[in-house]
Design an enzyme around this catalytic site. Structure first.
Site, PDB file in Angstrom:
ATOM      1  N   PHE A 141      -0.463   1.013   3.404  1.00  0.00           N
ATOM      2  CA  PHE A 141      -0.006   2.501   3.124  1.00  0.00           C
ATOM      3  C   PHE A 141       1.046   2.545   2.039  1.00  0.00           C
ATOM      4  CE2 PHE A 141       2.407   6.172   3.332  1.00  0.00           C
ATOM      5  CZ  PHE A 141       1.529   7.324   3.097  1.00  0.00           C
ATOM      6  N   ASP A 226       6.576  -3.820   0.001  1.00  0.00           N
ATOM      7  CA  ASP A 226       6.985  -2.578   0.197  1.00  0.00           C
ATOM      8  C   ASP A 226       7.817  -2.298   1.399  1.00  0.00           C
ATOM      9  OD1 ASP A 226       6.915   0.146   0.749  1.00  0.00           O
ATOM     10  OD2 ASP A 226       4.881   0.627   0.285  1.00  0.00           O
ATOM     11  N   LYS A 255      12.847   5.962   2.146  1.00  0.00           N
ATOM     12  CA  LYS A 255      13.019   6.483   3.579  1.00  0.00           C
ATOM     13  C   LYS A 255      14.689   6.534   3.889  1.00  0.00           C
ATOM     14  CE  LYS A 255       8.130   7.025   5.033  1.00  0.00           C
ATOM     15  NZ  LYS A 255       7.108   6.239   4.904  1.00  0.00           N
TER      16      LYS A 255
END
Ligand SMILES: *Cc1c(COP(=O)(O)O)cnc(C)c1O
Length: 397
Positions: A141, A226, A255
């Site tokens: 993802f 990531d 985030k």
């Protein structure tokens, strides 16, 4: 005050249905605690997919935001601002890299990393323009843009969105042989999550990332980590790549980088890689805005000062050991690192999530059979114990 029901109906009536939220309305929050309009309280075990490592409304982050709002919120990159350089220097120290490129959302930072790798591949590695290949992992993802979903094998995320961006190959997550076999002279990068969060907190076999890094080095291929979800202490290290003693060539961050207050993302790498950018070649109006930088600088200060990695490790070990004590033969496995924990069931987990929420614990299943538990790192042991009592009650069978 309007009821939860009214708010949910309004949201569903006017909003595109690209999410199916659990039926809880966030009205106020503090630390791990969330209150709905009716005044019922919940323990937040999702932390906005790890954006809320600092909990809701961390007082110092809120203060940093307020102070900056009273000073300057946006300059655009057409001009300099006082905060951007300071933030960049701090993030460079944090990552051990010599340059950063600021964006806003995680997806934008992933796009930036892909563009960086392609341009580096052409200008530095010498791959013919248009021939650059990037290898990704199955069940990844990385976000929602057309190029990013071109790396995805999730049908829900792809249906009807083609044509997709070419230039990607995918290999099984954790499979070194497949990775080696996929590399060609045109390969410029391998992108991976050190732990696959959305796929259900999947940890690759021990040594995989380190060996993948060596394979990449041998073939002059960039390793892109990531760390949008795993970064900034969530897993018990500042970055999850550290478990394998790997310093990826490119970090993708997001985030928690914005302290759960504002979208701040970045790519960090050394000058031999990020140096490929020239004026006009990439950018973002809000990327590097002083408001985001001010909050993010404070967030990094807190991460270090309060030793969040250590806290996440100790609280995570405790929490995981308690989850493992729950007796239910439909629980297949409890796994994780730090406070990124997955509980996998042999059956659909949604009915269990419903019971958790009814009891006052907010969590969500990912890929049907796994419930992710990722409370804010600031949660106290008393709060974790109170949440654990609810979890035990809801999940024991
Ligand atoms: C959330 C996430 C993204 C995308 O971030 P957005 O801010 O939602 O665009 C990318 N990669 C990983 C690993 C993520 O968890």
């Amino acid at each position: 005050m309007r009821s939860s029901k009214e708010i949910m109906e309004q949201t569903e009536k006017y909003g595109a249905h690209n999410y199916k939220p659990k039926e809880v309305v966030f009205s106020q929050a503090d630390g791990i605690m969330v209150k709905n309009p009716e005044g019922e309280v919940f323990y937040d075990m999702l932390s906005a997919y790890s954006a809320l490592n600092f909990g809701h409304k961390h007082p110092e982050l809120v203060q940093a935001a307020k102070d900056q709002l009273d000073t300057l919120s946006l300059s655009s990159r057409a001009f300099y601002n006082e905060k951007l350089g300071e933030w960049m220097e701090k993030l460079c120290k944090f990552t051990g890299k010599s340059m950063v490129l600021p964006m806003n959302t995680g997806a934008e930072a992933v796009e930036t990393a892909l563009k960086t790798a392609r341009r580096w591949g052409h200008l530095v590695k010498g791959v013919e323009e248009g021939k650059q290949e990037i290898i990704c992992c199955k069940n990844n993802f990385h976000g929602r843009t057309i190029t990013i979903i071109s790396m995805s094998n999730d049908d829900d995320a792809r249906l009807g969105f083609g044509p997709f961006t070419p230039g990607f190959k995918s290999v099984e997550y954790g499979n070194l042989e497949e990775l080696e076999a996929a590399i060609t002279p045109n390969t410029v990068a391998f992108i991976m999550e050190p732990i696959q969060g959305e796929a259900g907190v999947i940890i690759p076999p021990a040594g995989f990332m380190k060996k993948a890094y060596e394979v990449c080095k041998k073939n002059n291929v960039l390793l892109i980590a990531d760390e949008v979800q795993t970064g900034f202490a969530r897993t018990g290290n500042m970055f999850a790549s550290q478990f394998e003693e790997v310093e990826p060539d490119i970090y993708i961050l997001g985030k928690a980088l914005g302290g759960g207050i504002i979208a701040v993302s970045a790519v960090a790498a050394n000058e031999d890689i990020l140096g490929v950018y020239t004026p006009g070649s990439h950018g973002s109006t809000f990327g590097g805005n002083p408001l985001g930088c001010a909050v993010s600088i404070k967030a990094m200060e807190i991460l270090e000062r309060d030793n969040y990695p250590q806290q996440a490790k100790e609280k995570g070990d405790y929490f995981m050991s308690k989850l493992r004590e729950i007796k239910n033969d439909e629980i297949v496995e409890v796994r994780g690192r730090g406070l990124l924990i997955g509980m996998e069931f042999s059956v659909n987990a949604a009915p269990y999530v419903k019971k958790l929420i009814k009891g006052g614990v907010l969590a969500k299943e990912t890929h049907e059979k796994t419930i992710r538990f990722a409370p804010p790192i600031v949660s106290t042991y008393e709060q974790l114990d109170a949440a654990l009592a609810i979890i035990k009650e809801a999940l024991t069978k």
